[in-house]
Motif scaffolding. Sequence first.
Motif, PDB file in Angstrom:
ATOM      1  N   THR A 105       0.903  -1.230   0.010  1.00 47.35           N
ATOM      2  CA  THR A 105       0.106   0.007   0.047  1.00 47.35           C
ATOM      3  C   THR A 105       0.881   1.476   0.079  1.00 47.35           C
ATOM      4  O   THR A 105       2.077   1.247   0.369  1.00 47.35           O
ATOM      5  CB  THR A 105      -0.868  -0.039   1.365  1.00 47.35           C
ATOM      6  OG1 THR A 105      -0.051   0.250   2.541  1.00 47.35           O
ATOM      7  CG2 THR A 105      -1.902  -1.132   1.563  1.00 47.35           C
ATOM      8  N   GLY A 106       0.292   2.541  -0.366  1.00 50.02           N
ATOM      9  CA  GLY A 106       0.971   3.618  -0.145  1.00 50.02           C
ATOM     10  C   GLY A 106       0.123   4.834  -0.842  1.00 50.02           C
ATOM     11  O   GLY A 106      -0.760   4.787  -1.603  1.00 50.02           O
ATOM     12  N   GLY A 151      10.103   4.197   1.409  1.00 52.52           N
ATOM     13  CA  GLY A 151      11.235   3.690   1.734  1.00 52.52           C
ATOM     14  C   GLY A 151      11.995   2.998   0.568  1.00 52.52           C
ATOM     15  O   GLY A 151      11.430   2.949  -0.369  1.00 52.52           O
ATOM     16  N   THR A 152      13.123   2.409   0.908  1.00 54.34           N
ATOM     17  CA  THR A 152      13.910   1.399   0.038  1.00 54.34           C
ATOM     18  C   THR A 152      13.247   0.297  -0.055  1.00 54.34           C
ATOM     19  O   THR A 152      12.531  -0.268   0.484  1.00 54.34           O
ATOM     20  CB  THR A 152      15.523   1.506   0.493  1.00 54.34           C
ATOM     21  OG1 THR A 152      15.572   0.534   1.516  1.00 54.34           O
ATOM     22  CG2 THR A 152      15.962   2.525   0.626  1.00 54.34           C
ATOM     23  N   PRO A 153      13.634  -0.366  -1.380  1.00 53.94           N
ATOM     24  CA  PRO A 153      12.949  -1.754  -1.420  1.00 53.94           C
ATOM     25  C   PRO A 153      13.419  -2.594  -0.466  1.00 53.94           C
ATOM     26  O   PRO A 153      12.720  -3.507   0.195  1.00 53.94           O
ATOM     27  CB  PRO A 153      13.581  -2.222  -2.971  1.00 53.94           C
ATOM     28  CG  PRO A 153      13.804  -0.780  -3.642  1.00 53.94           C
ATOM     29  CD  PRO A 153      14.005   0.048  -2.540  1.00 53.94           C
ATOM     30  N   GLN A 154      14.743  -2.607   0.097  1.00 51.46           N
ATOM     31  CA  GLN A 154      15.155  -3.408   1.060  1.00 51.46           C
ATOM     32  C   GLN A 154      14.252  -3.360   2.386  1.00 51.46           C
ATOM     33  O   GLN A 154      13.966  -4.080   3.034  1.00 51.46           O
ATOM     34  CB  GLN A 154      16.677  -3.258   1.524  1.00 51.46           C
ATOM     35  CG  GLN A 154      17.226  -4.444   2.190  1.00 51.46           C
ATOM     36  CD  GLN A 154      16.946  -5.763   1.682  1.00 51.46           C
ATOM     37  OE1 GLN A 154      17.217  -6.045   0.469  1.00 51.46           O
ATOM     38  NE2 GLN A 154      16.577  -6.758   2.319  1.00 51.46           N
ATOM     39  N   GLU A 155      14.280  -1.973   2.756  1.00 52.42           N
ATOM     40  CA  GLU A 155      13.373  -1.558   3.899  1.00 52.42           C
ATOM     41  C   GLU A 155      11.876  -2.175   3.852  1.00 52.42           C
ATOM     42  O   GLU A 155      11.408  -2.712   4.860  1.00 52.42           O
ATOM     43  CB  GLU A 155      13.207  -0.264   4.194  1.00 52.42           C
ATOM     44  CG  GLU A 155      14.570   0.378   4.534  1.00 52.42           C
ATOM     45  CD  GLU A 155      14.412   2.072   4.574  1.00 52.42           C
ATOM     46  OE1 GLU A 155      15.427   2.453   5.104  1.00 52.42           O
ATOM     47  OE2 GLU A 155      13.724   2.589   3.539  1.00 52.42           O
ATOM     48  N   ILE A 156      11.145  -2.245   2.780  1.00 55.39           N
ATOM     49  CA  ILE A 156       9.893  -2.511   2.493  1.00 55.39           C
ATOM     50  C   ILE A 156       9.763  -4.197   2.717  1.00 55.39           C
ATOM     51  O   ILE A 156       9.093  -4.611   3.216  1.00 55.39           O
ATOM     52  CB  ILE A 156       9.310  -2.008   1.113  1.00 55.39           C
ATOM     53  CG1 ILE A 156       9.440  -0.525   0.906  1.00 55.39           C
ATOM     54  CG2 ILE A 156       7.984  -2.583   0.798  1.00 55.39           C
ATOM     55  CD1 ILE A 156       9.164  -0.178  -0.551  1.00 55.39           C
ATOM     56  N   ALA A 157      10.993  -4.632   1.980  1.00 58.76           N
ATOM     57  CA  ALA A 157      10.818  -6.186   2.029  1.00 58.76           C
ATOM     58  C   ALA A 157      11.290  -6.779   3.467  1.00 58.76           C
ATOM     59  O   ALA A 157      10.467  -7.727   3.906  1.00 58.76           O
ATOM     60  CB  ALA A 157      11.980  -6.794   1.350  1.00 58.76           C
TER      61      ALA A 157
END
Length: 171
Positions: A105-106, A151-157
């Motif tokens: 979501t966003g 956030g960054t993809p890594q943070e989201i993951a």
Amino acid sequence: MSTPHVIVVMGVAGTGKTTIGPLVAAELGIPYAEGDDFHPPANIAKMSAGTPLDDNDRGPWLDAIGAWAHERAGKGGVVSSSALKRAYRDRLRAAAPGVVLLHLTGDRALIEERMAERKGHFMPTALLDSQFATLEPLGSDETGVAVDVSGTPQEIAERAVAALRRLEPAT
């Protein structure tokens, strides 16, 4: 997650399903399948022309994703699918009853900005309004989690994996 689930990464176009899905799959040690690869050529042509898909267009696509999820039952996997309507998610669960939903979501402005930056994708930004209009958020009776895409993809993951692990019953 300790048991191998099939996770459907869902959300409107531009939320990062294709980016986050493989990161989540890698973290969980299970394979990833790109939902867009299950679209028949007619669907891609229709979306490329700026025409939203209707339920008749989505049926074969959802059935193909459901078949993949069914084959992965008990082994685990991650697959992306917008799965915007409850009826679409019900169709996926009918094929693979144990699927877990990861709803990305966003903020609409952030998603539109990210879509505008994409190169070579068939889904135009113009269809974002129809995506949000179609979206039915997860129901309280659906097994899944919602994760914000800021956030960054890594943070989201990392947030996604942590949320998915919290679904597991304590042992």
